[in-house]
Enzyme design. Structure first.
Site, short mmCIF file in Angstrom:
data_model
loop_
_atom_site.label_atom_id
_atom_site.label_comp_id
_atom_site.label_asym_id
_atom_site.label_seq_id
_atom_site.Cartn_x
_atom_site.Cartn_y
_atom_site.Cartn_z
N ASP A 101 -13.22 -3.53 5.23
CA ASP A 101 -12.14 -4.49 5.46
C ASP A 101 -10.97 -3.69 6.02
OD1 ASP A 101 -10.53 -6.89 5.10
OD2 ASP A 101 -11.95 -7.42 3.52
N ASP A 205 -8.59 -8.21 8.38
CA ASP A 205 -7.82 -9.13 7.54
C ASP A 205 -6.63 -9.74 8.31
OD1 ASP A 205 -7.33 -10.10 4.74
OD2 ASP A 205 -5.42 -9.11 5.08
N GLU A 258 -10.31 -12.14 10.85
CA GLU A 258 -9.95 -13.33 10.07
C GLU A 258 -8.80 -14.03 10.78
OE1 GLU A 258 -8.67 -14.52 5.51
OE2 GLU A 258 -7.71 -12.85 6.52
N HIS A 331 -14.21 -14.50 -1.21
CA HIS A 331 -13.32 -14.22 -2.34
C HIS A 331 -12.04 -15.06 -2.30
CE1 HIS A 331 -11.84 -12.09 1.06
NE2 HIS A 331 -10.70 -11.88 0.44
N ASP A 332 -11.87 -15.88 -1.27
CA ASP A 332 -10.64 -16.66 -1.12
C ASP A 332 -10.82 -18.15 -1.42
OD1 ASP A 332 -8.93 -14.60 -0.45
OD2 ASP A 332 -9.34 -14.76 1.69
C1 NOJ Z 1 -6.76 -12.59 3.50
C2 NOJ Z 1 -7.61 -12.06 2.40
O1 NOJ Z 1 -8.90 -12.54 2.53
C3 NOJ Z 1 -6.94 -12.46 1.12
O2 NOJ Z 1 -7.75 -12.20 0.00
C4 NOJ Z 1 -5.63 -11.75 1.02
O3 NOJ Z 1 -4.96 -12.16 -0.12
C5 NOJ Z 1 -4.77 -12.02 2.26
N1 NOJ Z 1 -5.51 -11.93 3.47
C6 NOJ Z 1 -3.65 -11.03 2.34
O4 NOJ Z 1 -4.16 -9.77 2.68
#
Ligand code: NOJ
Length: 560
Positions: A101, A205, A258, A331-332
């Site tokens: 990541d 990210d 992302e 994970h989000d």
């Molecule tokens: C996206 C990540 O997937 C998330 O888990 C994170 O909190 C935010 N970006 C900030 O880095």
């Protein structure tokens, strides 16, 4: 129709690891790299071709690793660089790739660069971040009205400097000033560090946030993330992505970016193959909004039509130009069964959802625990939670009149922490995740039934179904390279699509209903000529062009 180019990353399925909750090897209650190493046989047994590690760098854990204090090392809670190299080596020997990541929109406030930047206005690192004077001297007013995504105002005051720094996420995640060429050189050096070690690429990210509009003007006043229109696709984004791409091009690697709020048009632009390609794929959020408005916490009833429309657009408009990433969990987000599936049909709906997304055109990502149908968890108190986002949302929902009980009820459905409970390996104490008395985070009590060991023993488990799907995808080019056409777009119960490649057709039929639904073959199909290649219920007897689908049934027919 453009001929699709073949690339190794298009043929992969990828397993996402959130290390803290995968497996604890040393009994401190926290998952770690030796724990991951011990599970490589299992991961390989899924048939996946790659692993993406959510951040495993040193971090004060303000955002569980998405706040990095050293980009070229490993979080000591997780192990050492040698532990990582051991995994890398073993994964490669098994024919699996490893992706890191890359979190460069922001660092941790405990990163050396930030500590230096705070020392004085003429420190060479000062301009690594967005330090600005307040509107009035003496810290009276922040430089603009921006609000962060995680913690109130997007500006934090520093008394010694009499200046504010920008953080679009948590206070402990100061934004890097990518306009500074030295910062971009640092990013490239981080990329090279891992690529030279043998890493096969990156998940980048919030990479679409890295360029902020000059002058940092006020944003449209909204209660969270005010100002986002000035950085969700900033003026120099494409230029910086091109610059980073030059580094990627020196290696045989790939990058998935992302892109929260990135439009399909921009995604096609970033991912279109050929000169000027910026990313290999994009992690879009559009399809994760079928039961919410803009963000997971603003819940609305699940709409299959909304889901289908989104997938249809991304599938058809990306085809032949760029490449999609496919996912339904990470994970989000809360666990998918309780969003788009049905907990009363946990096994059936988990398998149906897997079929629905994995057989589309793109590279599928599978998040740890998804393959055994892990579910959400209701917490009894706000204090049991761990995540900065949860606490921020609690603050915001309290302003809307929610008490703790009501908040916890909503949270059990939508909170991303639902996906962060430890992986359930077996029915022994602490689900076989740790030998510590106290795991770092609550374990779902349903581990006595939902766990890997039980799933291994059951031929019809969700786990074995995932294995079948992954294998089928790998062995059938039509799943990888075929185009996508949807049928019955208006149906609120069925999601039916066709893949088409070199004269073959694959018909993927998915029911999102808990009732019996009648299925009529689309025009031109003779179902008796199709071979049933995947199904989540037993299917017996002669197949006609009209049949009934059971709750959350999936059937996949191949026509040669
Ligand atoms: C996206 C990540 O997937 C998330 O888990 C994170 O909190 C935010 N970006 C900030 O880095």
């Amino acid at each position: 129709m453009a001929e699709i180019t073949r690339k190794w990353y298009k043929e992969m399925s990828v397993y996402q690891i959130w290390t803290r909750s995968l497996c604890d090897s040393n009994g401190d209650g926290i998952g770690d790299l030796p724990g991951v190493y011990s599970k490589l046989d299992y991961i390989q047994s899924l048939g996946v071709d790659g692993i993406w590690f959510s951040p495993i760098y040193p971090t004060p854990n303000a955002d569980y690793g998405y706040d990095i204090s050293d980009y070229k090392n490993i979080n000591p809670e997780f192990g050492t660089l040698d532990d990582f190299k051991k995994i890398l080596d073993s994964a490669h020997k098994r024919g699996m790739k490893v992706f890191m990541d890359l979190v460069v929109n922001h660092t941790s406030d405990e990163h050396e660069w930030f500590k230096e930047s705070m020392k004085s206005k003429d420190n060479p690192y000062h301009d690594y971040y967005f330090w600005r004077d307040g509107k009035k001297k003496g810290g009276k007013k922040p430089p603009n009205n921006w609000l962060s995504i995680f913690e109130g105002k997007a500006w934090e005051y520093n008394k010694d400097l009499d200046q504010y720094y920008l953080h679009v996420f948590a206070k402990k995640q100061p934004d890097l000033n990518m306009d500074n060429p030295k910062v971009r050189e640092e990013v490239k050096s981080i990329m090279r560090f891992w690529l030279d070690m043998g890493v096969d690429g990156f998940r980048e990210d919030v990479i679409t946030f890295i360029s902020k509009k000059e002058g940092l003007p006020n944003g449209f006043p909204i209660p969270i993330a005010c100002g986002i229109e000035h950085y969700k696709h900033g003026p120099h984004l494409e230029e910086y992505l091109d610059e980073f791409r030059q580094v990627l091009n020196e290696y045989d690697c790939f990058a998935v970016g992302e892109g929260p709020m990135t439009s399909l048009k921009d995604a096609v632009n970033f991912c279109s193959e050929g000169p000027g390609q910026k990313l290999d794929m994009l992690i879009s959020f559009d399809h994760m909004n079928a039961d919410c408005f803009m963000a997971d916490w603003i819940k609305i009833p699940f709409s299959l039509r909304k889901l289908k429309k989104t997938f249809d657009r991304w599938q058809t408009q990306m085809y032949g130009k760029g490449w999609n990433s496919l996912y339904i969990e990470n994970h989000d987000h809360a666990r998918i069964i309780e969003r788009y599936g049905n907990i009363n049909y946990r096994v059936e709906s988990a398998k149906m959802l897997a079929t629905m997304y994995m057989l589309q055109c793109g590279t599928p990502f599978i998040y740890q625990g998804q393959e055994i149908g892990m579910t959400n968890l209701k917490f009894d108190s706000i204090n049991e939670y761990k995540d900065v986002m949860t606490f921020n949302n609690f603050r915001l929902f309290k302003m809307l009149g929610f008490n703790e009980e009501r908040f916890l009820k909503l949270s059990a459905k939508v909170n991303r922490e639902n996906a962060r409970t430890p992986v359930q390996w077996n029915s022994s104490k602490n689900a076989g995740f740790t030998t510590a008395d106290e795991p770092w985070f609550k374990i779902n009590p349903n581990y006595t039934e939902i766990n890997v060991e039980a799933a291994e023993k059951d031929e019809n488990s969700i786990l074995n179904y995932y294995r079948k799907l992954i294998k089928f995808r790998k062995e059938n080019e039509i799943v990888i390279y075929g185009n996508f056409k949807q049928y019955y777009k208006n149906s609120g119960k069925l999601f039916v699509y066709e893949r088409n490649y070199k004269g073959q057709k694959l018909l993927v039929i998915n029911s999102f209903s808990d009732k019996i639904v009648k299925f009529n073959a689309p025009d031109g199909y003779d179902m008796s000529k199709g071979e049933l290649v995947i199904s989540n219920y037993p299917v017996r007897g002669q197949i006609n062009n009209c049949f009934e689908l059971r709750p959350y049934e999936s059937r996949v027919y191949l026509f040669k």
